[in-house]
Design a protein around this motif. Structure first.
Motif, short mmCIF file in Angstrom:
data_model
loop_
_atom_site.label_atom_id
_atom_site.label_comp_id
_atom_site.label_asym_id
_atom_site.label_seq_id
_atom_site.Cartn_x
_atom_site.Cartn_y
_atom_site.Cartn_z
N VAL A 19 61.16 153.67 -71.69
CA VAL A 19 60.42 153.18 -72.84
C VAL A 19 60.07 151.77 -72.71
CG1 VAL A 19 61.20 152.61 -75.31
CG2 VAL A 19 62.17 154.72 -74.38
N SER A 20 60.97 150.97 -72.17
CA SER A 20 60.43 149.51 -71.73
C SER A 20 59.19 149.55 -70.89
CB SER A 20 61.58 148.78 -71.12
OG SER A 20 62.83 148.76 -72.02
N ASN A 21 59.03 150.53 -69.91
CA ASN A 21 57.99 150.38 -69.30
C ASN A 21 56.82 150.74 -69.97
OD1 ASN A 21 59.28 149.89 -66.91
ND2 ASN A 21 59.58 151.79 -66.09
N VAL A 22 56.92 151.69 -71.05
CA VAL A 22 55.73 152.14 -71.83
C VAL A 22 55.42 150.75 -72.68
CG1 VAL A 22 55.07 153.53 -73.62
CG2 VAL A 22 56.16 154.23 -71.66
N ILE A 23 56.22 150.12 -73.25
CA ILE A 23 56.16 149.02 -74.27
C ILE A 23 55.39 148.07 -73.57
CG2 ILE A 23 57.08 147.47 -75.89
CD1 ILE A 23 59.35 149.69 -76.29
N ASN A 24 56.01 147.50 -72.36
CA ASN A 24 55.41 146.40 -71.61
C ASN A 24 54.15 146.59 -71.00
OD1 ASN A 24 57.67 144.93 -72.42
ND2 ASN A 24 58.91 145.65 -70.83
N GLY A 25 54.05 147.87 -70.40
CA GLY A 25 52.68 148.32 -70.10
C GLY A 25 52.54 147.48 -68.47
N VAL A 26 53.37 147.12 -67.88
CA VAL A 26 53.41 146.73 -66.55
C VAL A 26 53.74 147.70 -65.48
CG1 VAL A 26 53.68 144.39 -67.40
CG2 VAL A 26 55.52 145.52 -66.65
N VAL A 27 54.15 148.63 -65.59
CA VAL A 27 54.63 149.75 -64.62
C VAL A 27 53.79 151.02 -64.97
CG1 VAL A 27 56.73 150.93 -63.51
CG2 VAL A 27 56.89 148.36 -64.01
N PHE A 28 53.54 151.73 -64.02
CA PHE A 28 52.88 153.02 -64.29
C PHE A 28 53.99 154.14 -64.96
CE2 PHE A 28 51.74 157.36 -62.94
CZ PHE A 28 50.60 157.26 -63.62
N VAL A 29 53.38 154.72 -65.90
CA VAL A 29 54.22 155.93 -66.29
C VAL A 29 53.40 157.18 -66.68
CG1 VAL A 29 55.72 156.70 -68.28
CG2 VAL A 29 55.84 154.23 -67.79
N LEU A 138 50.07 128.75 -59.06
CA LEU A 138 49.75 129.38 -60.28
C LEU A 138 50.58 130.40 -60.87
CD1 LEU A 138 46.09 129.93 -58.76
CD2 LEU A 138 46.73 128.35 -60.62
N PRO A 139 50.29 130.49 -62.26
CA PRO A 139 50.90 131.42 -62.96
C PRO A 139 50.23 132.78 -62.86
CG PRO A 139 49.97 130.42 -64.39
CD PRO A 139 49.75 129.55 -63.17
N PRO A 140 50.60 134.02 -63.22
CA PRO A 140 49.75 135.11 -63.03
C PRO A 140 48.25 134.83 -63.60
CG PRO A 140 51.83 135.85 -64.00
CD PRO A 140 51.85 134.21 -64.12
N GLU A 323 50.07 143.50 -62.31
CA GLU A 323 50.76 143.46 -61.00
C GLU A 323 51.14 141.98 -60.74
OE1 GLU A 323 48.08 144.56 -58.06
OE2 GLU A 323 47.86 146.78 -58.78
N ARG A 324 50.54 141.11 -61.15
CA ARG A 324 50.82 139.66 -60.80
C ARG A 324 51.96 139.31 -61.59
NH1 ARG A 324 48.82 138.57 -56.14
NH2 ARG A 324 49.43 136.49 -56.84
N MET A 325 52.11 139.57 -62.97
CA MET A 325 53.09 139.43 -64.00
C MET A 325 54.47 140.04 -63.48
SD MET A 325 50.90 139.96 -67.67
CE MET A 325 52.24 140.50 -68.57
N SER A 326 54.25 141.39 -62.80
CA SER A 326 55.41 141.87 -62.20
C SER A 326 55.90 141.03 -61.03
CB SER A 326 55.19 143.33 -61.91
OG SER A 326 55.02 144.10 -63.21
N ASP A 327 54.94 140.93 -60.08
CA ASP A 327 55.34 140.47 -58.72
C ASP A 327 54.25 139.03 -58.59
OD1 ASP A 327 55.98 139.55 -56.26
OD2 ASP A 327 55.48 141.57 -55.28
N LYS A 328 54.59 137.95 -58.72
CA LYS A 328 53.62 136.83 -58.53
C LYS A 328 53.30 136.61 -57.03
CE LYS A 328 55.34 134.16 -62.51
NZ LYS A 328 56.02 132.70 -63.10
N ASP A 329 54.28 136.89 -56.10
CA ASP A 329 54.00 136.71 -54.75
C ASP A 329 53.19 138.11 -54.03
OD1 ASP A 329 55.57 134.51 -54.89
OD2 ASP A 329 57.30 135.72 -54.70
N ALA A 330 52.82 139.06 -54.90
CA ALA A 330 52.27 140.01 -54.30
C ALA A 330 50.83 139.45 -53.68
CB ALA A 330 51.79 141.13 -55.25
N PRO A 331 49.98 140.04 -52.78
CA PRO A 331 48.92 139.53 -52.00
C PRO A 331 47.86 139.74 -53.08
CG PRO A 331 49.43 141.61 -51.05
CD PRO A 331 50.81 141.10 -51.99
N PRO A 332 46.86 138.88 -53.10
CA PRO A 332 45.81 139.12 -53.98
C PRO A 332 44.99 140.04 -53.46
CG PRO A 332 45.46 137.26 -52.67
CD PRO A 332 46.90 137.51 -52.36
N ARG A 333 43.99 140.95 -54.60
CA ARG A 333 43.47 142.38 -54.62
C ARG A 333 42.20 141.69 -55.16
NH1 ARG A 333 44.08 147.20 -56.07
NH2 ARG A 333 45.32 146.78 -57.93
#
Length: 349
Positions: A19-29, A138-140, A323-333
């Motif tokens: 439910v949180s994933n759906v509400i926040n929209g940052v993880v695929f459901v 930088l922030p996301p 993606e950036r909000m979930s993981d700030k250290d993820a490589p840029p795409r």
């Protein structure tokens, strides 16, 4: 009592985390799971407790979108889609205008660092001046538009290829003297594919340099000499500016076979100047634009232009921001959105 995430999860038959994933929209459901959760949210009239959520996860539920010039029709279309698609993710959107001033970008980055917004979508017009390159950690952040960089994730179209394709389209119509409207302020000689947007190779925005590069490439491939006298620059990409510079150009130069304008708004100004001069389009000269804004099909004559899927463009930017909000250290795409030419009356021969 106010329904909780646990109440929604029980009704939908999923975990509170889903439910949180759906509400926040940052993880695929999965779509079918999302549909069940959204149905339960609606049935229970669930309203997120934003204050509590912010205390728990450090998020405000707000993102910021900053564009250089909100007066442009193209900007209005982007704002509309960002607000609509962000709303589907449960995000609010703060709209800002940078006026191409790095100071305003720095202010927005400071807001994100202070957790007043969760992430930023920025559209710098020139990488040399952008706060993204000098603001430190930088922030996301996700960039949309034309600057060429590998610091943060970005959504763009291939401006060089798009301008090359439009120039080839005009060449295929028998045009040889093709004027371009929106080139860098100091016309340069032939440009190769290695020119980077945001490089310090002369005045102008990243878009003006890239689109000029594509124009040059098409002429070179066709064996048509590059003539700096056919490159018309202006400092602001607005219709009134294009009408002024094209009007002055017509007074001092032989009429070109075609005008390739680097935005549809510039094309509308060029069409106005041609009408004022009594020049018929497309009978006496052709006109083409770039962006396929909503008004382009209603111009007189309807405008041939470069088009790309705006919804895909914005959705990709929001995906990258999540993606950036979930993981700030993820490589840029970098996500490149395909383009196509929409042929209309303005280039018929």
């Amino acid at each position: 009592m106010r329904p909780t995430v646990k109440d929604v999860a029980k009704l939908a038959g999923v975990s509170p985390k889903t439910v949180s994933n759906v509400i926040n929209g940052v993880v695929f459901v999965r779509p079918e799971t999302r549909a069940r959760v959204e149905s339960a949210l609606a049935e229970l009239d669930y309203v997120p407790n934003m204050s509590a959520r912010g205390l728990r996860n450090g998020r405000s539920g707000m993102i910021a979108l900053a564009l250089p010039d909100l007066l442009r029709p193209y900007s209005a279309e982007i704002v509309h889609l960002v607000v609509e698609l962000a709303h589907e993710r449960g995000w609010g959107v703060q709209i800002e205008q940078t006026a191409a001033e790095p100071k305003r970008e720095f202010e927005l980055i400071s807001k994100a660092r202070a957790y007043l917004v969760d992430g930023l979508i920025l559209n710098p017009v020139n990488l040399d001046d952008s706060a993204v390159m000098s603001a430190g950690p930088l922030p996301p952040v996700v960039l949309i538009g034309d600057v060429d960089q590998d610091v943060v994730s970005q959504v763009a179209i291939d401006n060089v290829a798009a301008a090359r394709d439009m120039t080839k389209h005009l060449l295929s119509r028998g045009c040889r003297r093709i004027a371009v409207v929106g080139t860098p302020e100091i016309p340069r000689g032939s440009s190769g594919a290695g020119v980077l947007a945001g490089s310090a190779e002369g005045p102008g925005t990243a878009a003006s340099r890239l689109r000029t590069t594509g124009y040059h490439q098409a002429l070179e491939e066709a064996g048509v000499p590059i003539d700096p006298a056919l490159e018309i620059s202006l400092d602001r990409w607005r219709p009134e500016g294009a009408a002024t510079v094209v009007g002055k150009y017509l007074a001092d130069h032989e009429l070109p076979d075609a005008f390739f304008c680097f935005t549809d708004s510039l094309a509308s100004g060029a069409l106005s100047a041609l009408w004022e001069a009594g020049i018929a389009v497309p009978r006496q000269t052709l006109v083409a634009g770039f962006d396929n804004i909503l008004e382009s099909r209603f111009m007189i004559p309807p405008l041939t232009t470069i088009d790309f899927d705006r919804r895909e463009f914005v959705a990709s930017a929001l995906d990258l921001l999540a993606e950036r909000m979930s993981d700030k250290d993820a490589p840029p795409r970098r996500v490149m959105i395909p383009h196509r030419i929409i042929e209309r009356t303005s280039t018929e021969r």
